[in-house]
Scaffold this active site. Structure first.
Site, PDB file in Angstrom:
ATOM      1  CG  HIS A  17     -45.662  23.003  13.937  1.00  0.00           C
ATOM      2  ND1 HIS A  17     -44.720  22.271  14.612  1.00  0.00           N
ATOM      3  CD2 HIS A  17     -46.243  23.798  14.860  1.00  0.00           C
ATOM      4  CE1 HIS A  17     -44.733  22.595  15.899  1.00  0.00           C
ATOM      5  NE2 HIS A  17     -45.653  23.523  16.073  1.00  0.00           N
ATOM      6  CE  LYS A  41     -39.364  29.919  27.501  1.00  0.00           C
ATOM      7  NZ  LYS A  41     -40.453  29.739  26.517  1.00  0.00           N
ATOM      8  NE  ARG A  95     -51.168  21.856  20.548  1.00  0.00           N
ATOM      9  CZ  ARG A  95     -50.059  21.817  21.259  1.00  0.00           C
ATOM     10  NH1 ARG A  95     -49.160  20.884  21.026  1.00  0.00           N
ATOM     11  NH2 ARG A  95     -49.839  22.676  22.225  1.00  0.00           N
ATOM     12  CB  SER A 133     -42.297  20.403  19.499  1.00  0.00           C
ATOM     13  OG  SER A 133     -42.862  20.947  18.339  1.00  0.00           O
TER      14      SER A 133
END
Ligand code: PNS
Length: 164
Positions: A17, A41, A95, A133
């Site tokens: 990031h 969430k 990615r 992450s």
């Protein structure tokens, strides 16, 4: 002024990031890193914790001059935030091919909701392509070494989380 919004969960921010932020500052005058807080969430860290880590990492990387990079937590649609901030672009990192479908879908949905906004995707550098992450959180929680994967500020946050 060319302004871009870089939305994401950033839980925690990784060196991948950070690389996208740095590259985005070469294209835009201001990059607003937007930590998305979704009340439906659960997340490992609060929006404010994630913002604080980003600000510290941006400072450590020397990217904080002239207000070039800002970080905020927000709840709502990325397109609404971008418009309110006067941004014309949304920045994302890609990615691998596995990211492509969802990024394409998000960019097309965002464009449908806000035709005046466009998404600019940075291809992740080979050295960061395998970072995520969620895996960083898992490795850290199991006692693995995540230095070289995330900035120092994120390592400190992960350590604090483990002590909770
Ligand atoms: O880091 P992530 O989890 O891959 O980021 C996904 C994120 C936060 C960019 C996406 O979920 C998002 O934009 N959420 C904000 C709400 C929104 O605008 N949803 C519509 C997306 S088409």
């Amino acid at each position: 002024m060319r302004i871009a919004v870089y939305p994401g969960s950033f839980d925690p921010i990784t060196l991948g990031h950070m690389d996208v932020i740095r590259r985005a500052t070469e294209v835009f005058d201001r990059v607003i890193v937007a930590v998305v807080v979704n009340p439906r969430k659960s997340s490992a860290h609060s929006g404010q914790e994630r913002v604080d880590v980003i600000l510290e990492a941006v400072r450590e990387a020397g990217l904080d001059t002239q207000d070039r990079v800002q970080a905020i937590a927000f709840e709502g649609l990325t397109v609404d935030l971008a418009r309110a901030a006067g941004a014309r672009h949304i920045v994302r990192g890609l990615r691998a091919i596995s990211d492509f479908d969802v990024e394409l879908q998000m960019s097309q949905l965002n464009r449908r909701m806000a035709p005046d906004l466009d998404t600019l995707v940075f291809m992740t550098g080979a050295e960061h392509g395998h970072l995520s992450s969620s895996f960083v959180r898992e490795i850290a929680s199991l006692g693995g070494d995540v230095s070289g994967m995330v900035p120092g500020a994120a390592i400190r946050m992960l350590r604090r989380t483990d002590q909770r």
